[in-house]
Design an enzyme around this catalytic site. Structure first.
Site, PDB file in Angstrom:
ATOM      1  N   VAL A 283      27.765 -13.766 -18.223  1.00 52.99           N
ATOM      2  CA  VAL A 283      28.575 -13.245 -19.326  1.00 52.99           C
ATOM      3  C   VAL A 283      30.030 -13.508 -18.982  1.00 52.99           C
ATOM      4  CG1 VAL A 283      29.269 -11.215 -20.645  1.00 52.99           C
ATOM      5  CG2 VAL A 283      26.883 -11.487 -19.937  1.00 52.99           C
ATOM      6  N   GLU A 284      30.686 -14.303 -19.812  1.00 53.89           N
ATOM      7  CA  GLU A 284      32.104 -14.634 -19.626  1.00 53.89           C
ATOM      8  C   GLU A 284      32.915 -13.960 -20.721  1.00 53.89           C
ATOM      9  OE1 GLU A 284      33.881 -16.661 -17.572  1.00 53.89           O
ATOM     10  OE2 GLU A 284      32.362 -17.773 -16.436  1.00 53.89           O
ATOM     11  N   MET A 285      33.734 -12.980 -20.337  1.00 55.03           N
ATOM     12  CA  MET A 285      34.625 -12.332 -21.285  1.00 55.03           C
ATOM     13  C   MET A 285      35.884 -13.178 -21.460  1.00 55.03           C
ATOM     14  SD  MET A 285      32.556  -9.892 -21.598  1.00 55.03           S
ATOM     15  CE  MET A 285      33.494  -9.099 -22.898  1.00 55.03           C
TER      16      MET A 285
END
Length: 341
Positions: A283-285
């Site tokens: 998960v890349e914010m």
């Protein structure tokens, strides 16, 4: 699936702010949280010592629901903590801040642990089906310096920045035993994975700012293992996990979600734990932001964590069609000036 996720989203989020930091855009893979031109105060983000204090307070207040153990030490000797909550047969592992300058996953994980530690009928039902494992702030030495790498100025060889340290998220290769791993922070995560055999692993990072094809700013990019050694069942489960996250965030409408253009190294956590047979998701914010947008990003990370737990407990994640993950939009172009609007 979304009943308790709504409760996650309305739960109060005490957010973090920041000290000046600089980083060049690094988009393959991961990326900086802030740009050179930004002035961001870090006082309200948890330092390492503050995180440890918060974890111990959560443990005390949970009256035994949340337990803590040390699972290793950083290169500078800081203890690395594993928090555990739940008694269910399905083990889910969340890891945050392998890159020291990518902090908001840690903030979301602390808030999640606090909420689960407080309990309640809905949460208790989930935690009878799921055991949650959390390793927050995997790279505490880097986080104290707000740098991507760990602190190992004498490092050499692959994925080393001389005079600085190793990229922790390149040293999870299953072919490298923990006792042979030159990166103690990655070795600690390996030991946890070997000991607990989680069915699912989610790794939280930040990237730069990107646009979708429609021109909207991407808030979240997700991806599954793409290394050819990852077995098909693990890849299928990883795709289902991505869909559980995608469907939830798009339903609530406060996130723009895309596929992350993942690379192939075996030592990246997303690939490594997929190769080991787990469902494994990156998960890349969004990065390149100051504190004005941080609350929304913590809320988004928090929602992904809660949504996946609820989906696992209800069994709905296993009913999703893995092929549909290909329909998650591709990430668009890098935004040179994310503050232009």
């Amino acid at each position: 699936m979304r009943r308790l996720v709504s409760a996650f989203l309305v739960f109060g989020l005490a957010l973090a702010s920041t000290a000046t930091a600089a980083a060049d855009p690094q988009t393959i893979p991961n990326g900086p949280w802030v740009q050179d031109s930004q002035q961001v105060r870090l006082e309200r983000l948890h330092s390492y010592d503050e995180m440890v204090k918060a974890l111990r307070q959560i443990q005390r207040q949970s009256k035994g629901r949340v337990s803590l153990e040390t699972v290793g030490r950083s290169n500078e000797g800081r203890d690395l903590y594993l928090a555990k909550v739940g008694t269910g047969p399905t083990k889910v592992l969340y890891i945050t801040q392998q890159h020291g300058n990518e902090p908001l996953g840690t903030e979301a994980a602390l808030q999640l642990l606090q909420r689960l530690g407080n309990g309640g009928a809905g949460w208790d039902a989930i935690l009878r089906k799921v055991t949650l494992l959390v390793i927050p702030k995997v790279n505490p030495d880097g986080s104290e310096r707000f740098q991507r790498q760990n602190h190992d100025p004498d490092c050499s060889g692959a994925f080393c920045t001389p005079g600085v340290g190793f990229d922790v998220n390149r040293w999870h290769d299953p072919a490298v035993a923990p006792e042979d791993n030159p990166v103690p922070e990655a070795a600690a995560v390996q030991r946890v994975a070997i000991r607990y055999q989680p069915a699912m692993v989610v790794d939280y990072h930040h990237q730069g700012s990107y646009r979708s094809d429609d021109g909207d700013l991407i808030t979240t990019s997700i991806f599954w293992p793409n290394h050819p050694d990852a077995p098909a069942p693990a890849v299928a489960l990883s795709r289902q996990m991505c869909l559980a996250i995608f469907d939830t965030l798009m339903h609530y409408g406060f996130a723009e979600v895309s596929q992350y253009p993942g690379t192939l190294p075996r030592g990246i956590a997303r690939n490594s734990y997929g190769i080991r047979g787990a469902g494994s998701v990156l998960v890349e914010m969004r990065g390149d932001i100051g504190q004005k947008s941080s609350g929304m990003l913590v809320r988004t990370a928090y929602a992904t964590m809660g949504a996946l737990l609820e989906s696992v407990a209800e069994g709905t994640v296993f009913t999703l069609d893995p092929a549909r993950a290909d329909e998650i939009p591709l990430r668009g172009d890098f935004v040179d000036d994310p503050h232009e609007e």
